[in-house]
Design a protein around this motif. Structure first.
Motif, PDB file in Angstrom:
ATOM      1  N   VAL A  84       1.079  -1.296  -0.211  1.00 39.66           N
ATOM      2  CA  VAL A  84       0.178   0.671  -0.233  1.00 39.66           C
ATOM      3  C   VAL A  84       0.669   1.077  -0.160  1.00 39.66           C
ATOM      4  CG1 VAL A  84      -1.792   1.013   1.339  1.00 39.66           C
ATOM      5  CG2 VAL A  84      -1.951  -1.683   0.709  1.00 39.66           C
ATOM      6  N   ARG A  85       0.909   2.198  -0.918  1.00 40.18           N
ATOM      7  CA  ARG A  85       1.717   3.120  -1.487  1.00 40.18           C
ATOM      8  C   ARG A  85       1.161   4.287  -2.075  1.00 40.18           C
ATOM      9  NH1 ARG A  85       7.914   1.269  -3.546  1.00 40.18           N
ATOM     10  NH2 ARG A  85       8.722   2.912  -1.932  1.00 40.18           N
ATOM     11  N   PHE A  86       1.354   5.126  -2.514  1.00 40.48           N
ATOM     12  CA  PHE A  86       1.163   6.250  -2.999  1.00 40.48           C
ATOM     13  C   PHE A  86       1.990   6.741  -4.444  1.00 40.48           C
ATOM     14  CE2 PHE A  86      -0.639   6.432   1.604  1.00 40.48           C
ATOM     15  CZ  PHE A  86      -1.727   7.265   1.352  1.00 40.48           C
ATOM     16  N   TYR A  87       2.046   6.632  -5.399  1.00 42.97           N
ATOM     17  CA  TYR A  87       2.177   6.688  -6.636  1.00 42.97           C
ATOM     18  C   TYR A  87       1.699   7.976  -6.951  1.00 42.97           C
ATOM     19  CZ  TYR A  87       3.783   1.795  -5.927  1.00 42.97           C
ATOM     20  OH  TYR A  87       4.153   0.558  -5.486  1.00 42.97           O
ATOM     21  N   ARG A  88       3.096   8.791  -7.384  1.00 45.55           N
ATOM     22  CA  ARG A  88       3.044   9.696  -8.307  1.00 45.55           C
ATOM     23  C   ARG A  88       2.054   9.243  -9.785  1.00 45.55           C
ATOM     24  NH1 ARG A  88       8.175  13.287  -8.486  1.00 45.55           N
ATOM     25  NH2 ARG A  88       6.376  14.585 -10.264  1.00 45.55           N
ATOM     26  N   GLY A  89       1.162  10.322 -10.207  1.00 46.74           N
ATOM     27  CA  GLY A  89       0.592  10.435 -11.681  1.00 46.74           C
ATOM     28  C   GLY A  89      -0.855   8.806 -11.317  1.00 46.74           C
ATOM     29  N   VAL A 126      -7.183   1.571   9.221  1.00 44.41           N
ATOM     30  CA  VAL A 126      -6.782   2.249   7.451  1.00 44.41           C
ATOM     31  C   VAL A 126      -7.253   0.407   6.778  1.00 44.41           C
ATOM     32  CG1 VAL A 126      -5.415   2.558   5.436  1.00 44.41           C
ATOM     33  CG2 VAL A 126      -5.350   4.216   7.832  1.00 44.41           C
ATOM     34  N   SER A 127      -8.270   0.977   5.801  1.00 45.39           N
ATOM     35  CA  SER A 127      -8.051  -0.638   5.430  1.00 45.39           C
ATOM     36  C   SER A 127      -8.596   0.063   3.605  1.00 45.39           C
ATOM     37  CB  SER A 127      -9.744  -0.919   5.285  1.00 45.39           C
ATOM     38  OG  SER A 127     -10.190  -2.356   3.939  1.00 45.39           O
ATOM     39  N   PRO A 128      -7.467  -1.022   3.103  1.00 43.62           N
ATOM     40  CA  PRO A 128      -6.674  -0.695   1.148  1.00 43.62           C
ATOM     41  C   PRO A 128      -7.840  -1.186   0.392  1.00 43.62           C
ATOM     42  CG  PRO A 128      -5.915  -1.998   1.949  1.00 43.62           C
ATOM     43  CD  PRO A 128      -6.230  -1.842   3.440  1.00 43.62           C
ATOM     44  N   VAL A 129      -9.293  -0.421  -0.019  1.00 44.98           N
ATOM     45  CA  VAL A 129      -9.967  -1.747  -0.497  1.00 44.98           C
ATOM     46  C   VAL A 129     -10.107  -1.391  -2.384  1.00 44.98           C
ATOM     47  CG1 VAL A 129     -11.719  -1.114   0.932  1.00 44.98           C
ATOM     48  CG2 VAL A 129     -11.693   0.467  -0.046  1.00 44.98           C
ATOM     49  N   LYS A 130      -9.103  -0.652  -2.822  1.00 45.35           N
ATOM     50  CA  LYS A 130      -8.739  -0.563  -3.755  1.00 45.35           C
ATOM     51  C   LYS A 130      -7.776  -0.430  -3.985  1.00 45.35           C
ATOM     52  CE  LYS A 130      -9.313   0.510  -8.681  1.00 45.35           C
ATOM     53  NZ  LYS A 130     -10.178   1.476  -9.524  1.00 45.35           N
ATOM     54  N   ASN A 131      -6.762  -1.636  -5.092  1.00 48.66           N
ATOM     55  CA  ASN A 131      -5.456  -1.052  -4.777  1.00 48.66           C
ATOM     56  C   ASN A 131      -4.652  -1.509  -6.139  1.00 48.66           C
ATOM     57  OD1 ASN A 131      -2.412  -0.444  -4.109  1.00 48.66           O
ATOM     58  ND2 ASN A 131      -2.201  -2.228  -2.492  1.00 48.66           N
ATOM     59  N   ARG A 132      -4.189  -0.621  -7.463  1.00 53.05           N
ATOM     60  CA  ARG A 132      -3.845  -1.201  -8.627  1.00 53.05           C
ATOM     61  C   ARG A 132      -2.635  -2.093  -8.313  1.00 53.05           C
ATOM     62  NH1 ARG A 132      -5.558   3.235 -12.532  1.00 53.05           N
ATOM     63  NH2 ARG A 132      -8.062   2.871 -12.328  1.00 53.05           N
ATOM     64  N   ASP A 133      -1.413  -1.558  -7.243  1.00 55.32           N
ATOM     65  CA  ASP A 133      -0.575  -2.205  -7.247  1.00 55.32           C
ATOM     66  C   ASP A 133       0.063  -2.617  -6.136  1.00 55.32           C
ATOM     67  OD1 ASP A 133       0.770  -0.531  -9.499  1.00 55.32           O
ATOM     68  OD2 ASP A 133      -0.189   0.711  -8.145  1.00 55.32           O
ATOM     69  N   GLY A 134      -0.574  -3.456  -5.154  1.00 51.55           N
ATOM     70  CA  GLY A 134      -0.765  -4.173  -3.856  1.00 51.55           C
ATOM     71  C   GLY A 134      -2.033  -5.164  -3.770  1.00 51.55           C
TER      72      GLY A 134
END
Length: 259
Positions: free
Chosen positions: A31-36, A227-235
């Motif tokens: 769960v990371r924050f990516y630019r773009g 905190v719950s990641p309910v959508k994550n394209r990269d993880g």
């Protein structure tokens, strides 16, 4: 214009660089924050979305544009100062009004953030702020915060929708290589399931998660923040919201810490 993928990669990817990591437990699960791209942080009123975002901004320390249309200058300043000096933000708020020079000194290390406190900014105004940032600093902000979605003023032919706003901001994120974090409310009719404090992906209203590369639902209970990641394209992600990370929150100091 189209390109060969190998050629694009060979020249250096224009988007996708991760922002500095803040919480190790999130990073370990991808769960990371990516630019773009656009990121959604959603929760019901009072779930401490703004406090969580403030913690991210304070720790990442990257060129940032913060559109604060839901909290005024005194609220934001008192929280950032309280986090620094570990004093109750209510007491800090009174002091910063009485002694503005002292308050300014406490916030000098926050100069990497540019602020817009318009109560109802348009999408065009947000884009103009990003262009002005680039003109002033020679690059677009690495991080843009829009807090909160419901107070962004946007009208298109027919009617402007939350989905239209997120789509517009996602386009801006891709074009400027910025990570745009959008705080938004979730439905109070979609509580966490099976005892989970965090809500599922469907709690986001108006299908706005379609454009986001990352969507988090957040909740708080006492001194616990979830905190719950309910959508994550990269993880890793769990659309039900039943899987979550737990942190310790100290509201009076505006701090959220890893357990």
């Amino acid at each position: 214009m189209s390109f060969k993928l190998a050629r694009v990669v060979g020249r250096g990817l224009p988007v996708g660089e991760p922002l500095p990591d803040v919480f190790e437990s999130l990073v370990e699960r991808g769960v990371r924050f990516y630019r773009g791209g656009a990121v959604l942080i959603g929760g019901t009123p009072g779930s401490m979305k703004t406090m969580f975002i403030g913690e991210l901004v304070d720790r990442m320390k990257v060129p940032t544009l913060y559109i604060s249309n839901d909290s005024n200058e005194a609220t934001i300043a008192s929280r950032f100062i309280a986090r620094r000096i570990q004093e109750d933000s209510k007491d800090v708020r009174e002091r910063l009004i009485e002694d503005p020079e002292w308050a300014a000194e406490q916030l000098e290390d926050l100069d990497y953030v540019r602020w817009n406190f318009s109560p109802s900014p348009t999408l065009e105004e947000i884009e103009e702020e990003m262009e002005a940032f680039e003109e002033l600093w020679g690059e677009y902000p690495h991080l843009v915060v829009v807090d909160i979605l419901m107070k962004v003023d946007y009208v298109e032919e027919g009617s402007g929708t939350d989905e239209s706003i997120v789509r517009y901001l996602d386009r801006l994120a891709r074009e400027t290589n910025s990570c745009i974090i959008i705080a938004c409310h979730t439905s109070e009719n979609d509580p966490g399931t099976n005892g989970s404090p965090t809500q599922p992906k469907k709690a986001f209203l108006n299908k706005i998660t379609k454009m986001a590369i990352l969507a988090l639902t957040v909740a708080t209970d006492g001194d616990s923040f979830y905190v719950s990641p309910v959508k994550n394209r990269d993880g890793w992600a769990d659309h039900t919201g039943e899987s979550y990370f737990t942190f310790m929150v100290t509201p009076e100091y505006a701090t959220i810490e890893e357990l």
